[in-house]
Design a protein around this motif. Structure first.
Motif, PDB file in Angstrom:
ATOM      1  N   GLU A   2      16.776   0.989  18.266  1.00  0.00           N
ATOM      2  CA  GLU A   2      17.676  -0.067  17.548  1.00  0.00           C
ATOM      3  C   GLU A   2      17.797  -1.536  18.114  1.00  0.00           C
ATOM      4  OE1 GLU A   2      19.495   1.231  14.411  1.00  0.00           O
ATOM      5  OE2 GLU A   2      18.140   2.781  14.820  1.00  0.00           O
ATOM      6  N   TYR A   4      16.109  -4.248  17.439  1.00  0.00           N
ATOM      7  CA  TYR A   4      16.131  -5.292  16.743  1.00  0.00           C
ATOM      8  C   TYR A   4      16.658  -5.074  15.450  1.00  0.00           C
ATOM      9  CZ  TYR A   4      12.714  -6.443  20.234  1.00  0.00           C
ATOM     10  OH  TYR A   4      12.086  -6.594  21.398  1.00  0.00           O
ATOM     11  N   LYS A   5      17.709  -3.954  15.299  1.00  0.00           N
ATOM     12  CA  LYS A   5      18.426  -3.843  13.967  1.00  0.00           C
ATOM     13  C   LYS A   5      19.971  -4.389  14.521  1.00  0.00           C
ATOM     14  CE  LYS A   5      16.119  -0.126  11.898  1.00  0.00           C
ATOM     15  NZ  LYS A   5      15.927   1.329  11.870  1.00  0.00           N
ATOM     16  N   LEU A   6      20.562  -5.271  13.476  1.00  0.00           N
ATOM     17  CA  LEU A   6      21.885  -5.916  13.849  1.00  0.00           C
ATOM     18  C   LEU A   6      22.672  -5.778  12.568  1.00  0.00           C
ATOM     19  CD1 LEU A   6      20.736  -9.256  15.353  1.00  0.00           C
ATOM     20  CD2 LEU A   6      21.508  -7.191  16.623  1.00  0.00           C
ATOM     21  N   GLU A   8      25.727  -6.870  10.105  1.00  0.00           N
ATOM     22  CA  GLU A   8      26.194  -8.330   9.528  1.00  0.00           C
ATOM     23  C   GLU A   8      26.649  -9.102  10.661  1.00  0.00           C
ATOM     24  OE1 GLU A   8      28.519 -10.193   5.922  1.00  0.00           O
ATOM     25  OE2 GLU A   8      28.456  -7.942   5.963  1.00  0.00           O
ATOM     26  N   GLN A  11      24.367 -10.226  13.380  1.00  0.00           N
ATOM     27  CA  GLN A  11      23.384 -11.212  12.868  1.00  0.00           C
ATOM     28  C   GLN A  11      24.097 -12.535  12.752  1.00  0.00           C
ATOM     29  OE1 GLN A  11      20.064 -10.646  12.289  1.00  0.00           O
ATOM     30  NE2 GLN A  11      20.034 -12.620  12.700  1.00  0.00           N
ATOM     31  N   ARG A  53      20.989  -5.792  24.563  1.00  0.00           N
ATOM     32  CA  ARG A  53      19.608  -5.781  23.805  1.00  0.00           C
ATOM     33  C   ARG A  53      18.558  -6.856  24.167  1.00  0.00           C
ATOM     34  NH1 ARG A  53      21.661  -4.429  17.685  1.00  0.00           N
ATOM     35  NH2 ARG A  53      23.075  -2.780  18.167  1.00  0.00           N
ATOM     36  N   GLN A  76      11.427  -7.986  14.803  1.00  0.00           N
ATOM     37  CA  GLN A  76      12.188  -6.892  13.990  1.00  0.00           C
ATOM     38  C   GLN A  76      11.376  -6.576  12.933  1.00  0.00           C
ATOM     39  OE1 GLN A  76      15.310  -9.055  11.572  1.00  0.00           O
ATOM     40  NE2 GLN A  76      16.573  -7.569  12.104  1.00  0.00           N
ATOM     41  N   GLN A  79       8.939  -3.838  14.237  1.00  0.00           N
ATOM     42  CA  GLN A  79       9.632  -2.466  14.575  1.00  0.00           C
ATOM     43  C   GLN A  79       9.815  -2.010  13.178  1.00  0.00           C
ATOM     44  OE1 GLN A  79      13.382  -2.690  16.708  1.00  0.00           O
ATOM     45  NE2 GLN A  79      14.035  -0.989  15.520  1.00  0.00           N
ATOM     46  N   PHE A  80      10.134  -2.956  11.919  1.00  0.00           N
ATOM     47  CA  PHE A  80      10.089  -2.066  10.552  1.00  0.00           C
ATOM     48  C   PHE A  80       8.813  -1.467  10.337  1.00  0.00           C
ATOM     49  CE2 PHE A  80       9.547  -2.578   6.132  1.00  0.00           C
ATOM     50  CZ  PHE A  80      10.625  -1.700   5.570  1.00  0.00           C
ATOM     51  N   GLU A  83       8.109   1.694  12.317  1.00  0.00           N
ATOM     52  CA  GLU A  83       8.937   2.898  12.128  1.00  0.00           C
ATOM     53  C   GLU A  83       8.760   3.371  10.439  1.00  0.00           C
ATOM     54  OE1 GLU A  83      12.895   1.640  12.613  1.00  0.00           O
ATOM     55  OE2 GLU A  83      12.640   1.826  14.729  1.00  0.00           O
ATOM     56  N   THR A  84       8.253   2.390   9.552  1.00  0.00           N
ATOM     57  CA  THR A  84       8.292   2.904   8.248  1.00  0.00           C
ATOM     58  C   THR A  84       6.881   3.051   7.760  1.00  0.00           C
ATOM     59  OG1 THR A  84      10.210   1.413   8.152  1.00  0.00           O
ATOM     60  CG2 THR A  84       9.126   2.247   6.050  1.00  0.00           C
TER      61      THR A  84
END
Length: 123
Positions: A2, A4-6, A8, A11, A53, A76, A79-80, A83-84
């Protein structure tokens, strides 16, 4: 992971730091009080999260960025895609372009990008 996942507010807080860094931690708490109506403890809690982080560092009362906003966004995105789309950029582009038609300008920009990578790898 996680990293690079922030959320709201994380961010918004990160954006505030990137706009202001390097900044004294005391000045940062004042900015956050004005921008978000946060108490000092909230600012330091959020800062610790982002420092953990490896986005920022708070050394001797000065907050500095360990990576630029652009580097963060690139990580980010990477990473997306990992993962996806199992790390496949072509699979991502295929899925993206099925839902949104690429403009001629976007296609040209992608071709230039690919050409520049080909030149780097062969030159």
């Amino acid at each position: 992971m996680e990293q690079y996942k922030l959320g709201e507010m994380e961010q918004k807080f990160a954006d505030l730091i990137w706009e202001s860094a390097p900044i004294g931690s005391g000045d940062l708490t004042k900015l956050c009080e004005k921008a978000f109506a946060w108490k000092r403890t909230t600012t330091y809690t959020m800062l610790k999260r982002l420092c953990d982080r490896n986005l920022f560092i708070n050394k001797n009362g000065t907050v500095a960025a360990l990576m630029t906003r652009e580097e963060f966004l690139a990580a980010q995105g990477e990473q997306f895609i990992n993962e996806t789309f199992e790390g496949s950029l072509p699979r991502f582009l295929a899925a993206f372009s099925r839902r949104k038609k690429l403009s001629d300008k976007e296609i040209l920009a992608l071709k230039k990008l690919i050409d520049s990578y080909e030149e780097e790898s062969h030159g």
